[in-house]
Design an enzyme around this catalytic site. Structure first.
Site, PDB file in Angstrom:
ATOM      1  CG  HIS A  33      37.812  41.492  35.070  1.00 12.03           C
ATOM      2  ND1 HIS A  33      37.352  41.688  36.357  1.00 12.03           N
ATOM      3  CD2 HIS A  33      37.788  40.158  34.886  1.00 12.03           C
ATOM      4  CE1 HIS A  33      37.066  40.529  36.916  1.00 12.03           C
ATOM      5  NE2 HIS A  33      37.316  39.577  36.043  1.00 12.03           N
ATOM      6  CG  ASN A  59      40.013  40.685  38.184  1.00 14.80           C
ATOM      7  OD1 ASN A  59      39.650  40.889  39.343  1.00 14.80           O
ATOM      8  ND2 ASN A  59      39.832  39.522  37.576  1.00 14.80           N
ATOM      9  CD  GLU A  60      40.969  36.638  40.267  1.00 18.10           C
ATOM     10  OE1 GLU A  60      41.027  35.755  39.396  1.00 18.10           O
ATOM     11  OE2 GLU A  60      40.196  36.570  41.238  1.00 18.10           O
ATOM     12  CE1 TYR A  74      34.425  33.851  43.439  1.00 14.87           C
ATOM     13  CE2 TYR A  74      36.700  34.549  43.186  1.00 14.87           C
ATOM     14  CZ  TYR A  74      35.356  34.757  42.974  1.00 14.87           C
ATOM     15  OH  TYR A  74      34.938  35.881  42.302  1.00 14.87           O
ATOM     16  CD  GLU A 130      36.352  38.976  41.257  1.00 10.01           C
ATOM     17  OE1 GLU A 130      36.378  37.738  41.171  1.00 10.01           O
ATOM     18  OE2 GLU A 130      36.745  39.726  40.356  1.00 10.01           O
ATOM     19  CD1 TRP A 166      31.673  36.013  40.677  1.00 12.23           C
ATOM     20  CD2 TRP A 166      32.566  38.020  40.191  1.00 12.23           C
ATOM     21  NE1 TRP A 166      31.741  36.117  39.306  1.00 12.23           N
ATOM     22  CE2 TRP A 166      32.285  37.341  38.991  1.00 12.23           C
ATOM     23  CE3 TRP A 166      33.121  39.304  40.140  1.00 12.23           C
ATOM     24  CZ2 TRP A 166      32.547  37.910  37.745  1.00 12.23           C
ATOM     25  CZ3 TRP A 166      33.378  39.857  38.897  1.00 12.23           C
ATOM     26  CH2 TRP A 166      33.099  39.154  37.714  1.00 12.23           C
ATOM     27  CD  GLU A 202      33.162  31.854  36.105  1.00  9.06           C
ATOM     28  OE1 GLU A 202      32.697  32.958  36.416  1.00  9.06           O
ATOM     29  OE2 GLU A 202      34.323  31.516  36.366  1.00  9.06           O
ATOM     30  CD1 TRP A 203      35.921  33.979  33.824  1.00  8.31           C
ATOM     31  CD2 TRP A 203      36.182  35.086  31.902  1.00  8.31           C
ATOM     32  NE1 TRP A 203      36.008  35.321  34.112  1.00  8.31           N
ATOM     33  CE2 TRP A 203      36.172  36.025  32.964  1.00  8.31           C
ATOM     34  CE3 TRP A 203      36.346  35.567  30.591  1.00  8.31           C
ATOM     35  CZ2 TRP A 203      36.293  37.399  32.761  1.00  8.31           C
ATOM     36  CZ3 TRP A 203      36.484  36.950  30.391  1.00  8.31           C
ATOM     37  CH2 TRP A 203      36.451  37.830  31.474  1.00  8.31           C
TER      38      TRP A 203
HETATM   39  C1  BGC Z   1      37.344  36.420  38.306  1.00  6.92           C
HETATM   40  C2  BGC Z   1      35.935  36.506  37.752  1.00  6.92           C
HETATM   41  C3  BGC Z   1      35.315  35.123  37.750  1.00  6.92           C
HETATM   42  C4  BGC Z   1      35.261  34.609  39.163  1.00  6.92           C
HETATM   43  C5  BGC Z   1      34.644  33.223  39.293  1.00  6.92           C
HETATM   44  C6  BGC Z   1      37.479  35.535  39.509  1.00  6.92           C
HETATM   45  O1  BGC Z   1      38.663  34.847  39.437  1.00  6.92           O
HETATM   46  O2  BGC Z   1      37.843  37.702  38.562  1.00  6.92           O
HETATM   47  O3  BGC Z   1      35.999  37.064  36.486  1.00  6.92           O
HETATM   48  O4  BGC Z   1      34.043  35.106  37.173  1.00  6.92           O
HETATM   49  O5  BGC Z   1      36.565  34.506  39.658  1.00  6.92           O
HETATM   50  O6  BGC Z   1      35.370  32.287  38.603  1.00  6.92           O
END
Ligand code: BGC
Length: 451
Positions: A129, A173-174, A302, A362, A408, A415-416
């Site tokens: 990840h 992951n992604e 999302y 997620e 999620w 958050e990155w």
């Molecule tokens: C990622 C997570 C991230 C979440 C919200 C996803 O794209 O896998 O690591 O926190 O989105 O941005």
């Protein structure tokens, strides 16, 4: 099909085999960035750079999951969540990326896995990840073809040490998110930019995903092996042909570029001309090696994106029209709240041949949580999840393949690029004291799962 009450929505309607879970990732929660001989990852290094992360935040402590995992896994149990998804930090296990294995890193994940099992929770392990060992980035990271063998070595180590107890595996992951943000836009670690980095990173990532899948299946024939992809419903701003064409390109970029080669369809080069540049990095046999027949595919959705043609944007000639400018509801990430997006994505992935099982690995939303009398009444988040689940149920009632939902995320976390401001958790974290408070969305999910 929005619903305001739980009337009509119950766990039973999804069937008894539907997998319910919660997802997390190592760098976002663990902290202890240099403890017990852990090596540096690209995120440890990137967060040290000036002006890269909002407010200079970093993951050195994060949610302190490294020390608090027993309490956090007890919360998973308390919330009636049967499946816990977490990722392994590659540089905790192999501090230099390859070579010597760090027993203390192995011990930590063994403790996490054993605690899950003791609690009656199924552990789902994501190998990668986004936190590449820095030592490997110094050798070119995902742009260096050797990354396939480095990643294979890591996969073998994890399979050998955890495969006796972990039955569900996610290779990566992604891929679109970390190659796009990290190797093209430079807004995620390692902060590299341009097609010269992005194109080789894409190709080596695809080959690593399929190779990772083959290795895990070979060593763990009884385990379920999957991998995950980000996806968003992409729609044109209006019906002008140039905007429709722009939306088509962004759809190929965000939704098709990684899944299609894995399914044996090759890159969508006809829709994204620049993918022809991958030819430079192809070795004989790559076309076949890119494909792997996964036991399941995880999709992570999302929001939806609205697209306009934009002459000045290189490579895709398209730009996104922000939710803020469209008079629609949005989260604290600025992402449109549009539950139907998940239904459309389930439909889209169902249209591919060869996906055996589809899970939502997620989905969630960040909102500004307010504590009042020690409680967090996050109705917006509860509504978001509830409306999403109604769309998942709609897909199932139409006979579409979708066999699980993972929220999620468990606790608010790093958050990155956005640091700790966006809160996605079912559980609130006070980052000064590390106190946890279950939000009303967490209580809602727990009640829902109780059935
Ligand atoms: C990622 C997570 C991230 C979440 C919200 C996803 O794209 O896998 O690591 O926190 O989105 O941005």
């Amino acid at each position: 099909m929005d619903i305001d009450t739980d009337g009509g929505l119950s766990r039973n309607l999804f069937g008894k085999d539907f997998k319910w879970g919660v997802s997390t990732a190592a760098y976002q929660i663990e902290g202890s960035h240099d403890i017990d001989e852990k090596g540096s990852s690209i995120w440890d290094v990137y967060t040290e750079r000036k002006n890269k992360i909002l407010n200079g935040h970093h993951g050195k402590i994060a949610c302190d999951f490294y020390n608090r995992y027993p309490e956090d896994l007890d919360l998973v149990k308390q919330l009636n969540i049967p499946n816990f998804r977490f990722s392994t930090s590659w540089s905790r296990i192999l501090p230099n990326g390859t070579g010597a294995v760090n027993q203390k890193g192995i011990d930590f994940y063994n403790r996490v896995i054993d605690k899950c099992l003791e609690n009656g929770t199924d552990p789902w392990l994501t190998l990668y990840h986004w936190d590449l060992p820095h030592a490997l980035e110094q050798k070119g990271g995902w742009t260096n073809r050797d990354v396939i063998s480095w990643f294979s070595e890591f996969a073998v180590v994890c399979a050998k040490h955890f495969g006796d107890r972990v039955k569900n595996w996610i290779v990566m992951n992604e891929p679109m998110a970390f190659t796009g943000a990290g190797y093209f836009l430079g807004v995620h670690a390692p902060g590299r930019t341009g097609a010269k980095n992005f194109i080789p990173a894409v190709h080596h990532t695809v080959l690593s995903i399929s190779e990772g899948g083959r290795i895990l299946k070979d060593l763990l024939p009884d385990a379920e092996i999957g991998t995950t992809f980000s996806c968003s419903l992409v729609e044109p701003f209006n019906s002008y042909p140039r905007n429709i064409a722009a939306a088509h390109r962004i759809d190929a970029l965000l939704n098709r570029m990684f899944i299609e080669p894995i399914l044996g369809m090759g890159y969508p080069k006809d829709d994204l001309w620049f993918l022809k540049k991958t030819a430079k990095y192809f070795h004989p046999g790559d076309e076949d090696k890119m494909a792997f027949d996964f036991d399941f595919i995880g999709i992570q959705n999302y929001t939806r994106e609205i697209v306009k043609s934009s002459f000045f944007t290189p490579y895709v000639q398209a730009s996104l029209v922000k939710a803020r400018k469209r008079n629609v509801p949005f989260t604290s990430m600025g992402w449109e709240v549009y539950p139907q997006s998940i239904y459309e994505m389930i439909k889209k992935f169902n249209a591919y041949k060869g996906i055996k099982k589809l899970y939502i690995t997620e989905n969630g939303a960040s909102f500004d949580d307010v504590i009042s009398k020690g409680e967090i009444n996050d109705t917006k988040r509860t509504d978001y999840i509830r409306n999403i689940l109604a769309q998942v149920l709609r897909a199932r009632s139409e006979g579409l393949n979708v066999e699980g939902y993972f929220a999620w995320t468990l606790t608010d976390n790093f958050e990155w690029t956005e640091g700790y401001h966006p809160r996605f958790g079912l559980v609130y974290v006070d980052f000064d004291t590390q106190q946890r408070i279950i939000k009303s969305s967490g209580h809602w999910y727990a009640n829902f799962l109780k059935g």
